[in-house]
Write an enzyme that holds these catalytic residues in place. Structure first.
Site, PDB file in Angstrom:
ATOM      1  N   ASP A  23       2.490 -12.062  -2.614  1.00  0.00           N
ATOM      2  CA  ASP A  23       3.802 -12.361  -3.385  1.00  0.00           C
ATOM      3  C   ASP A  23       3.626 -12.574  -4.816  1.00  0.00           C
ATOM      4  OD1 ASP A  23       4.985 -13.376  -0.576  1.00  0.00           O
ATOM      5  OD2 ASP A  23       3.272 -14.742  -0.784  1.00  0.00           O
ATOM      6  N   HIS A  81       3.760 -19.400   1.940  1.00  0.00           N
ATOM      7  CA  HIS A  81       3.954 -17.872   2.309  1.00  0.00           C
ATOM      8  C   HIS A  81       5.013 -17.501   3.302  1.00  0.00           C
ATOM      9  CE1 HIS A  81       3.559 -13.435   2.569  1.00  0.00           C
ATOM     10  NE2 HIS A  81       3.037 -13.575   3.800  1.00  0.00           N
TER      11      HIS A  81
HETATM   12  N1  LIG Z   1      -0.337 -13.557   4.275  1.00  0.00           N
HETATM   13  C1  LIG Z   1       0.325 -12.351   4.137  1.00  0.00           C
HETATM   14  O1  LIG Z   1       0.783 -12.205   3.039  1.00  0.00           O
HETATM   15  C2  LIG Z   1       0.483 -11.537   5.148  1.00  0.00           C
HETATM   16  C3  LIG Z   1       0.924 -10.117   4.812  1.00  0.00           C
HETATM   17  C4  LIG Z   1       0.989  -9.135   5.821  1.00  0.00           C
HETATM   18  C5  LIG Z   1       0.804  -9.532   7.292  1.00  0.00           C
HETATM   19  N2  LIG Z   1       0.378 -10.895   7.636  1.00  0.00           N
HETATM   20  C6  LIG Z   1      -0.106 -11.353   8.854  1.00  0.00           C
HETATM   21  O2  LIG Z   1      -1.194 -10.713   9.160  1.00  0.00           O
HETATM   22  C7  LIG Z   1      -1.161 -10.459  10.647  1.00  0.00           C
HETATM   23  C8  LIG Z   1      -1.755  -9.435  10.863  1.00  0.00           C
HETATM   24  O3  LIG Z   1      -0.681  -8.276  10.969  1.00  0.00           O
HETATM   25  P1  LIG Z   1      -1.162  -6.761  11.214  1.00  0.00           P
HETATM   26  O4  LIG Z   1       0.080  -6.010  10.696  1.00  0.00           O
HETATM   27  O5  LIG Z   1      -2.426  -6.350  10.699  1.00  0.00           O
HETATM   28  O6  LIG Z   1      -1.038  -6.994  12.750  1.00  0.00           O
HETATM   29  P2  LIG Z   1      -1.259  -5.844  13.949  1.00  0.00           P
HETATM   30  O7  LIG Z   1      -0.817  -6.305  15.105  1.00  0.00           O
HETATM   31  O8  LIG Z   1      -1.152  -4.598  13.635  1.00  0.00           O
HETATM   32  O9  LIG Z   1      -2.964  -6.382  14.169  1.00  0.00           O
HETATM   33  C9  LIG Z   1      -3.272  -7.711  14.476  1.00  0.00           C
HETATM   34  C10 LIG Z   1      -4.495  -7.355  15.272  1.00  0.00           C
HETATM   35  O10 LIG Z   1      -5.184  -8.566  15.422  1.00  0.00           O
HETATM   36  C11 LIG Z   1      -5.767  -8.548  16.587  1.00  0.00           C
HETATM   37  N3  LIG Z   1      -5.909  -9.953  17.315  1.00  0.00           N
HETATM   38  C12 LIG Z   1      -5.134 -10.700  17.959  1.00  0.00           C
HETATM   39  N4  LIG Z   1      -5.634 -11.842  18.415  1.00  0.00           N
HETATM   40  C13 LIG Z   1      -6.847 -11.884  17.912  1.00  0.00           C
HETATM   41  C14 LIG Z   1      -7.965 -12.888  17.920  1.00  0.00           C
HETATM   42  N5  LIG Z   1      -7.818 -13.830  18.437  1.00  0.00           N
HETATM   43  N6  LIG Z   1      -9.130 -12.372  17.369  1.00  0.00           N
HETATM   44  C15 LIG Z   1      -9.246 -11.448  16.718  1.00  0.00           C
HETATM   45  N7  LIG Z   1      -8.274 -10.419  16.651  1.00  0.00           N
HETATM   46  C16 LIG Z   1      -7.292 -10.775  17.152  1.00  0.00           C
HETATM   47  C17 LIG Z   1      -4.712  -7.623  17.618  1.00  0.00           C
HETATM   48  O11 LIG Z   1      -5.328  -7.105  18.681  1.00  0.00           O
HETATM   49  C18 LIG Z   1      -4.600  -6.529  16.584  1.00  0.00           C
HETATM   50  O12 LIG Z   1      -5.513  -5.725  16.491  1.00  0.00           O
HETATM   51  C19 LIG Z   1      -0.034 -11.013  11.202  1.00  0.00           C
HETATM   52  O13 LIG Z   1       0.019 -12.351  11.473  1.00  0.00           O
HETATM   53  C20 LIG Z   1       1.216 -10.700   9.782  1.00  0.00           C
HETATM   54  O14 LIG Z   1       2.050 -11.381   9.819  1.00  0.00           O
HETATM   55  C21 LIG Z   1       0.148 -11.690   6.499  1.00  0.00           C
HETATM   56  O1  LIG Z   2       6.577 -10.670   6.239  1.00  0.00           O
HETATM   57  C1  LIG Z   2       5.877 -10.597   7.073  1.00  0.00           C
HETATM   58  O2  LIG Z   2       6.005 -11.078   8.214  1.00  0.00           O
HETATM   59  C2  LIG Z   2       4.491  -9.978   6.667  1.00  0.00           C
HETATM   60  C3  LIG Z   2       3.824 -10.490   5.594  1.00  0.00           C
HETATM   61  O3  LIG Z   2       3.674 -11.841   5.643  1.00  0.00           O
HETATM   62  C4  LIG Z   2       4.465 -10.104   4.364  1.00  0.00           C
HETATM   63  O4  LIG Z   2       4.854 -10.793   3.390  1.00  0.00           O
HETATM   64  O5  LIG Z   2       4.663  -9.028   4.163  1.00  0.00           O
END
Ligand SMILES: NC(=O)c1ccc[n+]([C@@H]2O[C@H](COP(=O)([O-])OP(=O)(O)OC[C@H]3O[C@@H](n4cnc5c(N)ncnc54)[C@H](O)[C@@H]3O)[C@@H](O)[C@H]2O)c1
Ligand SMILES: O=C(O)C[C@H](O)C(=O)O
Length: 332
Positions: free
Chosen positions: A159, A187
């Site tokens: 952000d 967030h």
């Molecule tokens: N804070 C932020 O700014 C921010 C930004 C982007 C994404 N995210 C979050 O990050 C997370 C991951 O996003 P992504 O796009 O990589 O998702 P994705 O689905 O591509 O990958 C997630 C991975 O986590 C694995 N997983 C699920 N449960 C698990 C566990 N118990 N232990 C280990 N691995 C596990 C899945 O098998 C998968 O490979 C989501 O919750 C998303 O919303 C947060």
């Molecule tokens: O928006 C989402 O769900 C993914 C991540 O938290 C983001 O801010 O891009």
């Protein structure tokens, strides 16, 4: 060369993991002279994919990567680690809010908190990325009572980066010339991106962003909603949630912890509130922090006007509600 740092990345077979393993392996976080031992965790059905990621790490021939351990066992993944990127969790789809993921994701962070407590170094620095990140971080710390709770933080750096990028593009200056942007709170779409204290360097002169942009309506309106809704906008466009920018922000966050902040500059991250700025104690609220010797301190004394107060209270209320729901889900 320094001693290798053991670094865990969960969800390593996923979207963010794919960018993150490369960035960490390339030396962007812990330093080009610091070798890393990558501990990559994912769930059992993803071990084939994770094996492919390991092949690619090997094929990158990264000088910093000393070893790679790929596993579906948290006991192995967290053994003696000094840094953890907790990414593994379900991402939201179009039309969802991040807190809609709470029921699905929070128990992952309870289990991983318990495993960190048992197997990680007590000095481990844990960055929670998986959403809803602030509340997952709070739960993770709660179930890891032998690790100082200051060692846990939640990612709002994406952000912050988004907010800096919006301002730099509005002013036509490099993003590095925009400083002291703050993300307050969660967030989520209630976060408060605040440029009241931010500065821009234009033609060698540092001025306040408000004076440089001269458009209070934009800074109090469209700028804020653009940053609040940016994650949703990326999902609508890509049909997948942000990944490259999320991995970059995770690296920026961990690098700030490892290398510290310089001078008067600060960064934003979700940390346990101590009640600063009249926020509710004990929730993981995003504050501006400075960092020294891997320890953060909340920047104190920034003036808060009525506009900011209202926005800071709104996001605080959401964090309290999420905390209550998360505790009920973990104890139920
Ligand atoms: N804070 C932020 O700014 C921010 C930004 C982007 C994404 N995210 C979050 O990050 C997370 C991951 O996003 P992504 O796009 O990589 O998702 P994705 O689905 O591509 O990958 C997630 C991975 O986590 C694995 N997983 C699920 N449960 C698990 C566990 N118990 N232990 C280990 N691995 C596990 C899945 O098998 C998968 O490979 C989501 O919750 C998303 O919303 C947060
Ligand atoms: O928006 C989402 O769900 C993914 C991540 O938290 C983001 O801010 O891009």
């Amino acid at each position: 060369m320094a001693e290798p740092v053991r670094v865990c990345i969960t969800g390593a077979a996923g979207q963010i993991g794919y960018s993150l393993v490369y960035m960490v392996g390339s030396g962007a976080v812990f330093g080009a002279d610091t070798p890393v031992i990558l501990h990559l965790l994912d769930i059992a059905p993803m071990m084939g994919v994770l094996n492919g990621v390991c092949m690619e790490i090997s094929d990158c021939a990264l000088p910093c990567v000393r070893d790679v351990i790929a596993t579906d066992d948290p006991a192995v993944a967290f053994k003696d680690i000094e840094a953890a990127f907790l990414v593994g969790a379900m991402p939201r789809k179009e039309g969802m809010e991040r807190k809609d993921l709470l029921a699905a994701n929070v128990k992952i962070f309870k289990v991983q908190g318990q495993a960190l407590d048992q197997f990680a170094k007590k000095s481990v620095k844990v960055l929670v990325v998986g959403n809803p990140a602030n509340t997952n971080a709070l739960i993770c710390a709660k179930y890891a009572p032998s690790i100082p709770r200051e060692n846990f933080s939640a990612m709002t750096r994406l952000d912050q980066n988004r907010a800096q990028a919006q301002i730099s593009s509005k002013l036509g200056i490099p993003v590095t010339d925009v400083k002291k942007v703050i993300i307050w709170g969660n967030h989520s779409s209630t976060q408060f991106p605040d440029v009241r204290h931010a500065t821009a360097t234009i033609n060698g002169q540092t001025v306040s962003v408000y004076d440089a942009i001269k458009d209070d309506a934009y800074l109090k309106g469209e700028f804020i909603t653009t940053v609040q809704k940016r994650g949703g906008a990326v999902i609508a466009a890509r049909k997948l949630s942000s990944a490259m920018s999320a991995a970059k922000a995770a690296c920026d966050h961990m690098q700030s912890i490892w290398q510290g902040t310089s001078g008067e500059h600060f960064v934003s991250m979700g940390v346990f509130s101590d009640g600063s700025y009249n926020t509710p104690e004990g929730v993981m609220y995003s504050f501006p922090v400075t960092i020294k010797d891997k320890k953060w301190s909340i920047v104190q004394g920034l003036p808060i006007d009525d506009f900011a107060r209202e926005k800071m209270d709104l996001t605080a209320k959401e964090l309290c509600d999420e905390r209550d729901d998360a505790i009920a889900a973990c104890e139920g």
